[in-house]
Every structure is written in structure tokens, then in C-alpha cells.
Design an enzyme around this catalytic site. Structure first.
Site, PDB file in Angstrom:
ATOM      1  CB  ILE A 187      -0.982  -0.036   1.203  1.00 32.69           C
ATOM      2  CG1 ILE A 187      -2.174   0.866   0.968  1.00 32.69           C
ATOM      3  CG2 ILE A 187      -0.283   0.282   2.515  1.00 32.69           C
ATOM      4  CD1 ILE A 187      -3.337   0.592   1.902  1.00 32.69           C
ATOM      5  CG  HIS A 213       5.303  -9.281   5.322  1.00 42.01           C
ATOM      6  ND1 HIS A 213       4.989  -9.396   6.659  1.00 42.01           N
ATOM      7  CD2 HIS A 213       6.021  -8.138   5.211  1.00 42.01           C
ATOM      8  CE1 HIS A 213       5.492  -8.378   7.318  1.00 42.01           C
ATOM      9  NE2 HIS A 213       6.136  -7.600   6.467  1.00 42.01           N
TER      10      HIS A 213
END
Ligand code: 5GP
Ligand code: ZN
Length: 116
Positions: free
Chosen positions: A31, A99
Site C-alpha cells: 500500500i 511476508h
């Protein structure tokens, strides 16, 4: 984990810009991209960090790495990229769901660790 933000993204409960998915992993655009290419690859299974993996997770870890070049190449970084897994407090991990950052773009990414 029902309240984990990346589990919710993998389940589609929080919107994300999908880059790839299969039975083991989900990949989406960060993002707040740090470079023109900035994708996160996460396991569908909740694993808090690289410090929490077990031998049973080896297929997941392998898949996260195995898809990385294809994802970079498809998203503007065909000539290389950097794969980063921040782990724990020292590693600067902010989201407690494992991640893999895939960071790249037309220009070289720069130093591996910022100079203090
Ligand atoms: P970390 O610092 O934990 O290695 O990286 C977490 C990353 O997740 C950051 O780069 C941050 O911008 C990204 N991120 C956090 N929340 C969201 C979100 O809701 N959607 C997306 N696409 N990325 C997120
Ligand atoms: Zn999770």
C-alpha cells in the site's frame, strides 16, 4: 488468525491489489510502495514471522521464493529485484504475519541496509 490484517487480505476480507495467488501463497502490491515495484508475498496460513516457521512449512517457504522472479518480471523489474523478509523487532517487522517484500523497478534498488 481472525484479526490478523494479512490473513484478512489473503481471505479477501480486506481489499488489496492482487499480483498472484495459488494454493499456498497470496501476493499483492504494498500500500506504500518504496520502489516502482513493491509486492508482498504472504502464506495463506498464518505464520507470525520467519522466527515461527517449522519443518512442515518448507513447501510454503519454497513457494514464496519460487514465485518471486516471475512476479518481479511481470511488474516492471525483469532485470532483478530484492527479496526482503523483515523479522521481529530487530528486523523492523511491523505486520506480524510472515511476508516477503519484492522490491525493484527500472533503477537499482540501492544499498541493502540504510546507512545509519
Ligand atoms: P514490514 O515492515 O512488516 O516488513 O512490512 C509491512 C508492509 O506492509 C509495509 O510495507 C506496509 O506498507 C504494508 N502494509 C501494511 N498494511 C497494509 C495493507 O493494509 N495493505 C497493503 N497492501 N499493504 C500493507
Ligand atoms: Zn495472519
Amino acid at each position: 488468525m481472525s484479526d490478523c490484517i494479512f490473513c484478512k487480505i489473503a481471505r479477501g476480507e480486506i481489499p488489496s491489489r492482487k499480483a498472484y495467488e495459488d494454493d499456498l501463497v497470496y501476493a499483492f502490491h504494498d500500500i506504500h510502495p518504496l520502489r516502482p515495484t513493491h509486492i508482498l508475498v504472504i502464506p495463506r496460513k498464518h505464520i507470525a514471522s520467519l522466527a515461527e516457521v517449522s519443518a512442515a512449512d518448507e513447501a510454503i517457504l519454497g513457494r514464496m521464493l519460487a514465485v518471486s522472479h516471475k512476479l518481479a518480471a511481470e511488474n516492471g523489474s525483469a532485470e532483478g529485484f530484492r527479496a526482503i523478509i523483515n523479522t521481529g523487532r530487530i528486523g523492523g517487522q511491523e505486520v506480524p504475519h510472515l511476508h516477503l517484500h519484492i522490491v525493484g523497478g527500472p533503477e537499482p534498488v540501492g544499498p541493502m541496509v540504510s546507512k545509519i
